[in-house]
Every structure is written in structure tokens, then in C-alpha cells.
Scaffold this active site. Structure first.
Site, PDB file in Angstrom:
ATOM      1  N   ARG A  98       0.825  -1.211   0.000  1.00  0.00           N
ATOM      2  CA  ARG A  98       0.000   0.000   0.000  1.00  0.00           C
ATOM      3  C   ARG A  98       0.857   1.258   0.000  1.00  0.00           C
ATOM      4  O   ARG A  98       0.438   2.302  -0.513  1.00  0.00           O
ATOM      5  CB  ARG A  98      -0.980  -0.003   1.175  1.00  0.00           C
ATOM      6  CG  ARG A  98      -2.029   1.092   1.077  1.00  0.00           C
ATOM      7  CD  ARG A  98      -3.062   1.005   2.181  1.00  0.00           C
ATOM      8  NE  ARG A  98      -4.163   0.122   1.872  1.00  0.00           N
ATOM      9  CZ  ARG A  98      -5.338   0.535   1.375  1.00  0.00           C
ATOM     10  NH1 ARG A  98      -5.520   1.812   1.084  1.00  0.00           N
ATOM     11  NH2 ARG A  98      -6.310  -0.314   1.155  1.00  0.00           N
TER      12      ARG A  98
ATOM     13  N   GLU B 188      -9.159   6.749   7.652  1.00  0.00           N
ATOM     14  CA  GLU B 188      -7.736   6.885   7.339  1.00  0.00           C
ATOM     15  C   GLU B 188      -7.360   8.114   6.515  1.00  0.00           C
ATOM     16  O   GLU B 188      -6.319   8.735   6.790  1.00  0.00           O
ATOM     17  CB  GLU B 188      -7.246   5.627   6.610  1.00  0.00           C
ATOM     18  CG  GLU B 188      -7.271   4.384   7.475  1.00  0.00           C
ATOM     19  CD  GLU B 188      -6.945   3.137   6.671  1.00  0.00           C
ATOM     20  OE1 GLU B 188      -6.013   2.423   7.053  1.00  0.00           O
ATOM     21  OE2 GLU B 188      -7.620   2.882   5.652  1.00  0.00           O
TER      22      GLU B 188
END
Length: 766
Positions: free
Chosen positions: A317, A719
Site C-alpha cells: 500500500r 484513514e
């Protein structure tokens, strides 16, 4: 406007808010223990790497209150709790230790204090071996990867770099971060009949804890139930790290036939459990005279620790977000998930994405200083949509609203005038220097492990008109249960106080995914909506037949059900449906559409959509001490059509401050012996109230609506705003650069502690 209270889209107080501030909320530690319950405590290694020559636990076993000790040889099933199935993470070390703080055994005693004291009496002889704690040292020493690295490619980066008129190579070190949840790790296990055991725990991933306990006990998963009422914070630290504590409690409970509870103190919690990965990023960026990026080469080395844990997807990621909001026509991005002799790092809010974004912003900063331009100009010149819209992982950015977000924030925060004022202030000289920065974030939403993008829910409508919902998500303070309750209330058009959401439990909704990746509301809200739709369809069909009306005349509104010209109170309508034997329960399910990912080729559509945001931060630094204050912060963030604006705004505020803390004050430090020395609030500095921006303005982009069919067209919020704290980091950089008249990029490493700020100032002054 609807008169129904608390439905989706309305501001609504968190369902546990009053209980939490008055101490009435129940956590795992509040569960009354059955008579005869025991307590467990871990015994940890005291070397960073070495072979176990001998382990004498005789004094431990005979200490006051001790019932027994568990070691690797006592494990009835498999000595492994690796969340990715790589079988590299034993519950207890057998003949070798890999980091200072690795679990060797567990003491079980009549009280927690007795177990804790006894654990200190172990005598362990080691044959010490070389250890490495720093990621850079691991690379130099040729340490192995803990999992398979990833490479993303688009275009011909090497060729484009060579042809670029301007080129900069650099390196940035990005520190790790401890989760610092208010409630630490804890598990309580109750033995049942035959193979059965029930575990109460503070975990973000009940299904994984269930499967890990089953493996360790050597029983099928149907013998293990894991329950979670709520957590006192998680931030990713309770996604996989709770496996150890659940397994130990369950083993002890089955071994001695009584309830067993394990709750490490804060020091042991911080020493024995994983953190955010720190990264060492080497970058090579080519660009033209306008600041347009032509090519990027990046290598992302991460301190992963002694085992793989979730380091593979975390470092993946980081590459997915190494572009942030910018188009790279040619790029090669490589991950290096390095093994080190430290605790195995794990999930943390953003899951590697923030580290990738920091690298992207550093390259923008490098270009801006090289060309003598405002970094915001360089950002705008490279936004997706200006020159291209395909990411390095070959997903097309279809929902780009970044230009509008930045334009609105630039105007509302008066960025241009304030930047001019900052430059004018710094031009006067003096020891107090200012900096200002506007940074964006584009964050992909979905688990990159495609199979995790699914959720279930179980909904009951009782014959008095009240509703009970169980879903696979976990509540850790983020307001998930409140939002999902609002979704159900909206579906039936009843007041939200008619909805009760019960504890998360593996015996009601199986095979759930972790509450992580900002997907809690997206997945579980849609699963709950599916369950509601099934029940409503049955009710509509029954009502249409009973009263002889068209199905489209049956409507739910204002705590009532309209059937043709008739109107019934919701509770009365449900009572009649029950008497007519209409099935008033449903299991809902949802899987995210459109997503796919081929890791071998580095191509696909790993994200369902993107969330966007931007922040302007202004800081003042003291060039004699390196100390600084955050004067003002303005945030504009995209949450789509908000399910609950009040909760979403709170999430943005909290994420920003946590991100700011990561990049400024929160520093993890291991000594030469491999011991974590920042293992308590006394030595690890999270942001305090005094560190908050003096002027903190947060707005949601109320005009935004998710282009994809998410729950009520909302967007994830957990997030993405975390990365807006990068604006503070960039503003500090500008303030430092002013001492050399902005002639070069200060290249601050994170966290930018006062010491690092001072050293950067002194370096630039020569």
C-alpha cells in the site's frame, strides 16, 4: 425534511458517548470474573537475537499464587499465529529468539500481580547472535525480506529519467509510531464443554482471533467464539496483535478449566506488540522547467521486524500511495520489506499509505526548492487530470475532485495572502521563523486483499417494533455502530433509538473481515441495508396482498407504514405481520464490486473509489531551540454524502492530530542492545492539548457525493485525513528553509522533533 430522528445523514451523538465520559461503558476489563478465575502474564526475552541455551522456570512455578506456566511444549495445536499463513510467528519461542521482548512463556496465577512478579523470576541463558534494529543497517547487512516485495511499473522510468532536463536524487527517513490506544490489549477466556471456549477480547478482527485460537488449540473454528463489545481505541494495533493474548488466555482456560484473563501493563504492551512501519525511501525524480514530473524511481525499504505479520500488504500500500494526488507518466516503485530484530510491525491507520504520501510530497518539495517556486504550484501542475489519469498500478482515476478541493481551501484559508505574509515576516530575520504549506491527499478505499471486501449482518425485527442488529464490524470509538444504526433507521424510517446493535460475535456473523482499511461503514452498512431490504420486501409483499393494494403504495415514513390509504404505526404494523407469520429476520451480505488486483503483474483496480482532502498549516519555529508551535490549520475534506457529519468531522480532527503527532513528536528509539526505550507515556510523546493548533478549522466538502454506489453515497473517513498532518511537516520545512533564503530543500526526516528541526537549521546556516 424527515421528522424521523437519527436517520442517515443527520448529526447524531455517538451511541456510547455519555457512557464513555461517565465511566458507564463496559469494556473487556469490566467483565465480572467468575469465581476461581486466574490471571496470565507474559515472560519476555531479554536479548534481541540468540539461541536459547537453557530456560529455568522453577522459581517461577513455585512463586506465591502461581498455578502453572505455559511454554511452547504445552501448545496442543500449532505454535503459530501468523495472520498471513506464512507460519513464521510462534506463540512462544522454542529454541531461538528474534527480538528483545519476544514471548517465551506465560505465567498463570491467582492474581495479575502474582503472575507479573513471578514472570520476572525466570532464568534464561542465551547464546547471543548479531542483531539489527535499523532498516538502513538491515539493507547494508543483507538481511532478508520477511515477505515477497512488490514492483509497480508504468512507462519506461529509466529511459525517461535519463532524458529529463532536471533530476534530483534523495532519501527520506520516515519514523514509526506506537498506537497508544487508551485501552491496552486484553483477553478473557471461558472454557466450555468438550472443545468449546469463549473469548472476550479487544480485537479489531474477531474472526481472525477465532481462527488463530482454534489453530493453537487444535480444534475446529466452530468450537471457538470471540466476542467484542467495544474497544478503547485500536488504530490497527488490534487487528493482528491480539492473536497472542487471545491464544494464551484460551490455552490457559482449557488447561486449568477456569476463566483466565490476560492484560499486560503499558510497558509490556508497547514492548511486545507491533507499531507503524518506519521507512527509508530512496527517490530519483525527473522533471521539466515547469515543475512537471516526467519520471520517478523509488525504493521503499521498511523496518518490518522479526516476522511477516501484515508487512506484505502494508508495504504494497505504500507503493499504491507513492503517487498521492500526482500523475507519473513513467515510474518504477519497489518495496523492500526488511527483516529486523525488532517487534514485528503491523497495521496502523493508513496501512503504509501515509509513508508513500510523505515520499510523494518530499519529491514535490524538492522540485519546488530547485525551481524557486511555491510547492503548491508544483502540486497543481502535477495533479491527476492535468496530463494524465492512470496510476502506477494501472487504475484510472475516474472520480477526481482534487482541483476543486484545493481551489476552495486555497481561497477559504486565504493561503496566498498568508504565504506572502509569512515570507515577509521571515525576510526581517530574527530567531522566530514561520512556515505555511497546503498539502493534498488522494486515498484509495478497499482492502487490497480483495477477499476481505465482504461483510455480513444479522437483523431481527421483534414483534413490538424494536430492531436488533449484529454485524461483523467492531466499534473502537469511531462511531461505526452509530452510523450503521442510522442506516437501518433510515431504511425503515423509524427513530434510531428503536435500533439496538449488539456486541460483535463470531457466533452470529461468521468469516468477517477486520474493521480496518476505512471500510467499516462501507461494508457493514451495506450488509445491514441488504438485511433490511429483505425484511422490507417481505413486509411489502404481505401488506399488498392482505389489503389488496399495489406494492408501490406501501411506504415506510415517519415511524409509520402507509398501505394504500391506510396508515399504521410501525409497531402495530409489525405486530400484525408477526401474527400473519411473516419472517422478520434476515442475514444481509455485501461484497464490494468492480475491484480486482493481480499482484504478479502489478496491475488492476485495487480501490473502489478515492477519498480526497487538503489542509493548510501555518507554524512558527524557534531557530535557537528548534521548538515550534502550530498556529493555524484549515482542513477541507471529502467524505461524500456524510452518514453523520458530526462523527465524520470528529474523525477528521482526530486523524489530523494523530498524523501531526506521527510526523513531529512521536519517536521510537531502540538502544544498542535492541531494547525499545520509548515504551511508556513517560518516554513516548503523543500530542497533548497544548500541541493542538491554536486555530483549528475543519470543514467537510458538503457538495461531494460518491460517484460509486456506496452506502448512501458516503465515503470512508477513518484513514484519509490522517495524511493531512503532512501539511505541518511541510510547513516546518519551509520555516527551516527560510534561514538560507529558501535556496535548498531542508530534507527534514520524520519525526521532525525539535532536535531535528534545530539540526536542520544549523546545517543550512553552515
Amino acid at each position: 425534511m424527515s421528522n424521523v430522528k437519527g436517520i442517515a445523514g443527520q448529526d447524531l451523538r455517538h451511541e456510547s458517548a455519555i457512557k464513555q465520559v461517565t465511566g458507564g461503558a463496559d469494556y473487556t476489563d469490566d467483565i465480572a470474573l467468575p469465581e476461581g478465575a486466574l490471571h496470565a502474564y507474559l515472560g519476555l526475552s531479554t536479548v534481541a537475537a540468540g539461541r536459547i541455551v537453557a530456560m529455568d522456570l522453577s522459581e517461577v512455578e513455585t512463586a506465591p499464587g502461581v498455578v502453572g506456566v505455559l511454554t511452547a511444549k504445552d501448545i496442543p495445536g500449532v505454535n503459530d499465529i501468523s495472520p498471513t499463513g506464512r507460519h513464521d510467528e510462534p506463540v512462544f519461542a522454542e529454541d531461538h529468539v528474534e527480538f528483545h521482548g519476544q514471548a517465551l512463556f506465560a505465567v498463570v496465577a491467582t492474581s495479575r500481580d502474582a503472575a507479573r512478579k513471578a514472570a520476572e523470576l525466570a532464568k534464561v541463558d542465551y547464546a547471543p547472535e548479531r542483531h539489527v534494529t535499523d532498516v538502513g543497517e538491515a539493507v547494508k547487512a543483507g538481511y532478508p525480506h520477511v515477505t515477497d516485495p512488490l514492483t509497480l511499473r508504468i512507462g519506461e522510468a529509466a529511459k525517461a529519467l535519463k532524458a529529463a532536463p532536471n533530476r534530483i536524487k534523495g532519501q527520506v527517513r520516515i519514523g514509526g509510531q506506537d498506537h497508544m490506544y487508551l485501552e491496552g490489549h486484553i483477553a478473557l477466556a471461558l472454557p466450555g464443554e468438550d472443545e468449546e471456549v469463549v473469548v472476550y477480547s479487544s480485537t479489531q478482527h474477531p474472526s481472525e482471533a477465532q481462527h488463530m485460537v482454534a489453530h493453537v488449540l487444535g480444534v475446529p473454528s466452530n468450537a471457538v467464539v470471540v466476542n467484542v463489545r467495544r474497544m478503547g481505541g485500536g488504530f490497527g494495533g488490534k487487528e493482528s496483535q491480539m492473536n497472542l493474548f487471545c491464544a494464551v488466555a484460551a490455552m490457559a482456560a482449557k488447561r486449568w478449566g477456569v476463566a483466565v484473563k490476560i492484560r499486560p501493563d503499558r510497558d509490556q504492551d508497547m514492548i511486545a506488540t507491533g507499531k507503524r512501519h518506519d521507512f527509508l525511501v530512496d527517490y530519483d525524480v525527473g522533471f521539466d522547467e515547469t515543475g512537471r514530473i516526467l519520471a520517478v524511481d523509488g525504493e521503499f525499504a521498511a523496518r518490518c521486524g522479526w516476522s511477516s505479520d501484515l508487512s506484505g500488504p502494508v508495504t504494497d500500500r505504500a507503493l499504491f500511495h507513492a503517487d498521492n494526488a500526482y500523475f507519473y507518466p513513467a515510474a518504477e516503485l519497489r518495496s523492500r520489506p526488511m527483516k529486523t530484530n525488532t517487534v514485528s510491525n503491523t497495521a496502523f491507520r493508513g496501512f503504509g499509505g501515509p509513508q508513500g504520501v510523505v515520499a510523494a510530497e518530499r519529491m514535490i518539495e524538492e522540485i519546488a526548492y530547485a525551481l524557486g517556486r511555491d510547492p503548491l504550484e508544483i502540486r497543481k501542475a502535477n495533479f491527476y487530470g492535468v496530463h494524465g489519469d492512470v496510476t502506477p498500478y494501472h487504475q484510472t482515476v475516474e472520480d477526481n475532485i482534487m482541483p476543486r478541493i484545493v481551489e476552495e481551501l486555497e481561497a477559504s484559508a486565504d493561503y496566498q495572502a498568508r504565504r506572502a505574509a509569512v515570507i515577509a515576516h521571515n525576510a526581517k530575520g530574527g530567531m522566530m521563523r514561520k512556515g505555511i504549506a497546503l498539502t493534498p491527499v488522494k486515498f484509495g478505499i478497499s482492502f487490497t486483499a480483495t477477499w476481505y471486501n465482504q461483510a455480513g449482518a444479522l437483523l431481527h425485527v421483534y414483534n413490538d417494533g424494536s430492531l436488533m442488529l449484529n454485524h461483523g464490524g467492531t466499534e473502537m470509538g469511531q462511531g461505526l455502530n452509530t452510523k450503521v444504526a442510522q442506516v437501518v433507521a433510515d431504511a425503515f424510517q423509524v427513530d434510531v433509538d428503536k435500533i439496538r446493535i449488539t456486541k460483535t460475535t463470531t457466533e452470529k456473523v461468521p468469516n468477517t473481515s477486520a474493521t480496518a482499511a476505512s471500510s467499516g461503514s462501507d461494508l457493514n452498512g451495506m450488509a445491514a441495508l441488504d438485511a433490511a431490504a429483505q425484511i422490507k420486501a417481505r413486509l411489502v409483499a404481505w401488506a399488498a396482498e392482505k389489503w389488496g393494494v399495489a406494492a408501490d403504495t406501501v411506504r415506510f415514513a415517519d415511524n409509520q407504514v402507509h398501505v394504500g390509504d391506510g396508515v399504521f404505526a410501525f409497531a402495530d404494523f409489525i405486530k400484525q405481520a408477526y401474527m400473519a407469520r411473516v419472517h422478520l429476520s434476515a442475514a444481509g451480505f455485501y461484497k464490494t464490486p468492480k475491484i480486482h488486483w493481480n499482484r504478479d503483474t502489478g496491475q488492476g483496480r485495487p480501490f473502489y473509489y478515492f477519498a480526497y482532502g487538503a489542509a493548510v498549516s501555518e507554524v512558527t519555529i524557534d531557530t535557537l531551540t528548534g521548538e515550534y508551535t502550530v498556529e493555524r490549520v484549515d482542513v477541507l475534506h471529502d467524505v461524500g454524502r456524510s452518514l453523520n457529519p458530526a462523527i465524520d468531522k470528529g474523525q477528521v480532527e482526530g486523524a489530523f492530530v494523530q498524523g501531526m503527532g506521527w510526523l513531529t513528536t512521536e519517536e521510537l528509539w531502540w538502544d544498542d542492545e535492541g531494547r525499545l526505550r520509548t515504551h511508556a507515556p513517560s518516554t513516548y510523546k503523543i500530542p497533548l492539548a497544548s500541541d493542538m493548533p491554536k486555530d483549528f478549522n475543519v470543514r467537510l466538502a458538503e457538495w461531494s457525493e460518491n460517484a460509486e454506489r456506496t452506502i448512501k453515497r458516503s465515503k470512508a473517513v477513518g484513514e484519509p485525513p490522517f495524511m493531512l498532518g503532512i501539511s505541518v511537516f511541510e510547513a516546518l520545512s519551509m520555516a527551516v528553509a527560510s534561514v538560507a533564503d529558501y535556496r535548498e530543500c531542508p530534507r527534514l526526516d520524520a519525526p521532525a522533533t525539535p532536535e531535528r528541526v534545530l539540526m536542520a537549521v544549523e546545517r543550512l546556516r553552515g
